[in-house]
Design an enzyme around this catalytic site. Structure first.
Site, PDB file in Angstrom:
ATOM      1  N   HIS A  24       0.955  -1.012   0.052  1.00 34.15           N
ATOM      2  CA  HIS A  24       0.247  -0.081  -0.078  1.00 34.15           C
ATOM      3  C   HIS A  24       1.055   1.554  -0.187  1.00 34.15           C
ATOM      4  O   HIS A  24       2.392   1.219   0.513  1.00 34.15           O
ATOM      5  CB  HIS A  24      -0.919   0.395   1.371  1.00 34.15           C
ATOM      6  CG  HIS A  24      -0.245  -0.228   2.885  1.00 34.15           C
ATOM      7  ND1 HIS A  24       0.311  -1.526   3.404  1.00 34.15           N
ATOM      8  CD2 HIS A  24       0.010   0.669   3.780  1.00 34.15           C
ATOM      9  CE1 HIS A  24       0.650  -0.938   4.131  1.00 34.15           C
ATOM     10  NE2 HIS A  24       0.629  -0.020   4.440  1.00 34.15           N
ATOM     11  N   ARG A  39      -3.876  15.818   4.482  1.00 34.18           N
ATOM     12  CA  ARG A  39      -4.153  14.527   5.068  1.00 34.18           C
ATOM     13  C   ARG A  39      -3.411  14.413   6.624  1.00 34.18           C
ATOM     14  O   ARG A  39      -1.996  14.128   6.654  1.00 34.18           O
ATOM     15  CB  ARG A  39      -4.265  13.271   4.271  1.00 34.18           C
ATOM     16  CG  ARG A  39      -4.615  12.562   4.319  1.00 34.18           C
ATOM     17  CD  ARG A  39      -4.759  11.581   2.688  1.00 34.18           C
ATOM     18  NE  ARG A  39      -5.655   9.991   3.070  1.00 34.18           N
ATOM     19  CZ  ARG A  39      -4.619   8.933   3.573  1.00 34.18           C
ATOM     20  NH1 ARG A  39      -2.826   9.104   3.664  1.00 34.18           N
ATOM     21  NH2 ARG A  39      -5.190   8.091   4.650  1.00 34.18           N
TER      22      ARG A  39
HETATM   23  O1  LIG Z   1      -1.685   7.442   5.457  1.00 36.93           O
HETATM   24  C1  LIG Z   1      -1.918   5.677   4.794  1.00 36.93           C
HETATM   25  O2  LIG Z   1      -3.385   5.897   4.494  1.00 36.93           O
HETATM   26  C2  LIG Z   1      -0.807   5.063   5.461  1.00 36.93           C
HETATM   27  C3  LIG Z   1      -0.219   5.110   6.119  1.00 36.93           C
HETATM   28  C4  LIG Z   1       0.686   3.900   6.106  1.00 36.93           C
HETATM   29  O3  LIG Z   1       0.457   2.602   5.366  1.00 36.93           O
HETATM   30  C5  LIG Z   1       1.855   3.231   7.321  1.00 36.93           C
HETATM   31  O4  LIG Z   1       1.648   4.528   8.246  1.00 36.93           O
HETATM   32  O5  LIG Z   1       2.492   2.601   7.534  1.00 36.93           O
HETATM   33 FE   LIG Z   2       1.739   1.185   6.015  1.00 32.49          FE
END
Ligand SMILES: O=C(O)CCC(=O)C(=O)O
Ligand SMILES: [Fe+2]
Length: 350
Positions: free
Chosen positions: A286, A295
């Site tokens: 991701h 955000r």
């Molecule tokens: O901010 C997000 O949507 C993802 C954050 C993320 O993947 C993380 O902190 O590992």
């Molecule tokens: Fe993450």
């Protein structure tokens, strides 16, 4: 435990000057923040029928066990509603996060993460694997936030500490509930995995918290919020504000957005659940794209007692399905991740 996590990351120094940008004053992207390489994966056309599952935790348990199992197997991510965490607490945690990131830079730098540390404020921890910087500021907490918060908010630290302690307490309860559902979906019982500490018998069950901030970006198409990665946790519970930015990689489709749903929390499969499930529930790649609006997100990484050896669940392996991963502790895995990043799992494969 924070020292164990730091130890795991020692040696992977961020070879960067600790010079943080004042993002608010920038009208265009500095070169160091411009990501021009074409993406390895396409942007997916997410069809309505192809959206990340939203699971109502108030629904019948047997149904949810199936829905969660299916979501872990096919998506590696799902959202939960009616999860029992008070809306006011989610709101307060977001307010603490916003308050942190809008402090003057010199204030935030008082708790700057030192090059080989795990906790504190600074660049994305994965920055050392990339030649460009991300449009991102982060703060990682493990254990009590008191020391850092006293420096950040000499007057109001108590209020912010209470919010974060309460948030972690509630997240732990939710994580244990989800873990039970996930284990049931894998055909395992609580009794079979006493080690998981689901009855609270493990004190050392570290679950770091990441506060993520993606400031409004003047040229989001050429910037990167947080580059593609998998989490090293069993799973991660993410609270995001109303600005969309999180994307997951879906096989055969490409990057699919996980849209903010009011009061919902995002749950994504991490590398330790990948190992435990013998690859049945793959950890999901991701990323967070940069956007024109501010955000915020808060990630709770549900971890494991650091030195406990884990291996694929016994009921999932047998003569026709040998274990695909060797036994490993979380602290050893974190050290591998700090060295090999997204390839770490392949080094645990037998
Ligand atoms: O901010 C997000 O949507 C993802 C954050 C993320 O993947 C993380 O902190 O590992
Ligand atoms: Fe993450």
């Amino acid at each position: 435990m924070s020292s164990t996590l730091s130890d795991a990351f020692r040696g992977k120094r961020l070879n960067l000057q600790h010079k943080l940008l004042d993002f608010t004053s920038l009208k265009e992207l500095p070169d160091l923040y411009t990501w021009t390489e074409p993406d390895e994966y396409p942007a997916g056309q997410s069809l309505a029928s192809e959206s990340v599952p939203v699971i109502d935790l108030d629904g019948p348990t047997a149904v949810n066990v199936n829905l969660i199992g299916h979501a872990c197997k096919t998506w590696g991510v799902f959202q939960v509603i009616n999860h029992g965490i008070p809306t006011a607490l989610l709101h307060n945690a977001m307010c603490t996060s916003r308050s942190l990131f809008t402090l003057p830079n010199e204030q935030k730098l008082k708790v700057a993460r030192s090059p080989d540390a795990f906790e504190g404020y600074g660049f994305a921890r994965i920055s050392s694997f990339f030649s460009k910087l991300m449009w991102y500021e982060g703060f990682t907490n493990v254990g009590s936030p008191l020391d850092h918060f006293c420096q950040l908010w000499p007057q109001d630290y108590n209020m912010h500490c209470n919010v974060v302690e309460e948030y972690k307490k509630e997240m732990k309860k939710l994580a244990e509930r989800l873990m039970c559902l996930i284990l049931r979906s894998l055909g395992t019982t609580r009794e079979d995995i006493k080690w998981a500490g689901l009855n609270g018998d493990f004190k050392d069950h570290p679950s770091p918290l990441n506060f993520n901030y993606y400031p409004a970006c003047p040229d989001p198409d050429r910037a990167m919020g947080l580059a593609a990665h998998t989490d090293s946790s069993l799973f991660t519970i993410l609270c995001q504000n109303s600005v969309s930015g999180l994307q997951v990689l879906r096989e055969g489709t490409g990057w699919v957005t996980v849209p903010p749903v009011s009061d919902a929390l995002v749950v994504n499969v991490g590398d330790m659940l990948h190992i435990l499930s013998n690859g049945l529930y793959p950890s999901v790649l991701h990323r967070a794209v940069a956007t024109r609006k501010n955000r915020l997100s808060i990630a709770y990484f549900y971890g494991l007692p650091s030195d406990l050896q884990i291996s694929p669940l016994e009921n999932l392996v047998g003569p026709s399905q040998p274990p695909l991963y060797r036994s490993i502790s979380w602290s050893e895995y974190l050290r591998m991740k700090a060295k090999h990043f997204n390839k770490a799992l392949s080094f645990v494969r037998v």
